[in-house]
Scaffold this active site. Structure first.
Site, short mmCIF file in Angstrom:
data_model
loop_
_atom_site.label_atom_id
_atom_site.label_comp_id
_atom_site.label_asym_id
_atom_site.label_seq_id
_atom_site.Cartn_x
_atom_site.Cartn_y
_atom_site.Cartn_z
N ILE A 154 0.83 -1.20 0.00
CA ILE A 154 0.00 0.00 0.00
C ILE A 154 0.87 1.26 0.00
CG2 ILE A 154 -1.74 1.30 1.30
CD1 ILE A 154 -2.74 -1.40 2.39
N ASP A 187 11.16 4.13 4.11
CA ASP A 187 11.03 2.73 4.47
C ASP A 187 12.31 2.29 5.16
OD1 ASP A 187 8.93 0.34 3.21
OD2 ASP A 187 10.77 -0.32 4.19
N SER A 190 -6.95 -0.55 10.28
CA SER A 190 -7.27 -1.89 9.79
C SER A 190 -8.63 -2.26 10.32
CB SER A 190 -6.23 -2.90 10.28
OG SER A 190 -6.65 -4.23 10.03
N TYR A 232 -1.76 -7.11 17.02
CA TYR A 232 -2.13 -6.35 15.82
C TYR A 232 -3.39 -5.54 16.07
CZ TYR A 232 -2.68 -5.40 10.82
OH TYR A 232 -2.81 -4.79 9.59
N VAL A 236 -5.80 -7.22 1.77
CA VAL A 236 -5.10 -6.60 0.64
C VAL A 236 -3.94 -7.50 0.23
CG1 VAL A 236 -3.96 -4.52 -0.22
CG2 VAL A 236 -5.70 -4.34 1.57
#
Length: 278
Positions: free
Chosen positions: A40, A59, A170, A183, A216
């Site tokens: 993404i 990143d 999410s 998570y 995804v």
């Protein structure tokens, strides 16, 4: 490749059903995208540049984010309309010094970012009774603390120049998900962090929103393989007949929230999940 026009919008657009580019929508703007090395994040950085933005691609994986910037710059040279360039910057979002240094480099090379997209994330399925403190700390550190550090670093610039932050939450931050305690906790934190910042800064020229993706097709999905003896009913609970979608569809949502078209949106959690939370 199909094309269409939109009355009242840009003069022209181009793209597929999954991705429609609006040339020039981000012309003159500088954007910063974390997690830009793949998935993404890469799709979002590419979309912003294709629409004219100058993009700082961040990143922790230096080679991967370098590939993203190379792809964007090659596409800009070949474009027949306004397209922005990109710079690749290594950044560990869990390290305050790394975040500060990366943000300053983005300012030095491109100018003050007024669009900030927090996409960097990690995760994976693990039974909670078998989970380690290291797994918990890393998940919270990247997903929640990392988002906070980037927001905190960017806010003085956004307060000076105006702008917006778009985070990646999410469905796991909105509903319970099996084998995902860390998570869920991290993404639930991102959802409330987003709303808290939106309320705090709504009168000071800074909008803060989030996108909540469902399934995804990105490299991280390989970390979400159910335990061998997982209860199939629990896995079915978080699946949708619509299946997985592409990073480009999530990028479209992030870019919309970052655009002037969403000028009245702040504190929004835009859920794009194939109906999982319906």
């Amino acid at each position: 490749m199909s094309s269409s026009t939109n009355a009242g919008g840009p003069d022209r657009s181009r793209g597929t059903a999954a991705e429609t580019i609006w040339p020039g929508r981000f012309a003159g703007k500088v954007a910063l995208v974390t997690g830009a090395g793949s998935g993404i994040g890469r799709a979002t950085a590419s979309r912003l540049a294709a629409e004219g933005g100058e993009v700082a691609c961040l990143d922790v994986l230096e080679d991967a984010v370098g590939e993203t910037a190379e792809h964007i710059n090659a596409a800009a040279k070949a474009a027949d309309g306004p397209a922005g360039r990109a710079v690749a910057i290594r950044c560990d979002v869990t390290d305050p010094t790394s975040v500060t240094d990366a943000f300053q480099r983005a300012v030095d090379e491109l100018g003050p970012p007024t669009v900030v997209c927090n996409v960097a994330g990690v995760g994976g399925f693990v039974k909670t009774e078998e989970s380690t403190v290291e797994h918990w700390d890393r998940t919270i550190g990247v997903n929640l603390t990392g988002t906070f550090l980037v927001c905190r670093t960017a806010l003085p610039t956004l307060l000076e120049h105006g702008g917006c932050i778009t985070n990646v939450c999410s469905t796991a931050g909105l509903i319970g998900q099996p084998y995902s305690a860390a998570y869920c906790a991290s993404k639930g934190g991102v959802a409330l962090l987003t709303k808290a910042l939106a309320v705090e800064y709504m009168g000071r020229g800074v909008r803060v929103n989030a996108v909540a993706p469902g399934g995804v097709d990105t490299p991280i999905i390989m970390d979400f393989m159910p335990p061998a003896d997982a209860d199939p009913k629990l896995i079915d609970r978080i699946m949708t007949p619509m299946g997985f979608t592409s990073p480009a569809r999530m990028a479209a949502a992030l870019v919309f929230l970052a655009s002037d078209e969403a000028a009245y949106a702040s504190g929004t959690i835009l859920t794009i999940d194939g109906g999982v939370t319906a």
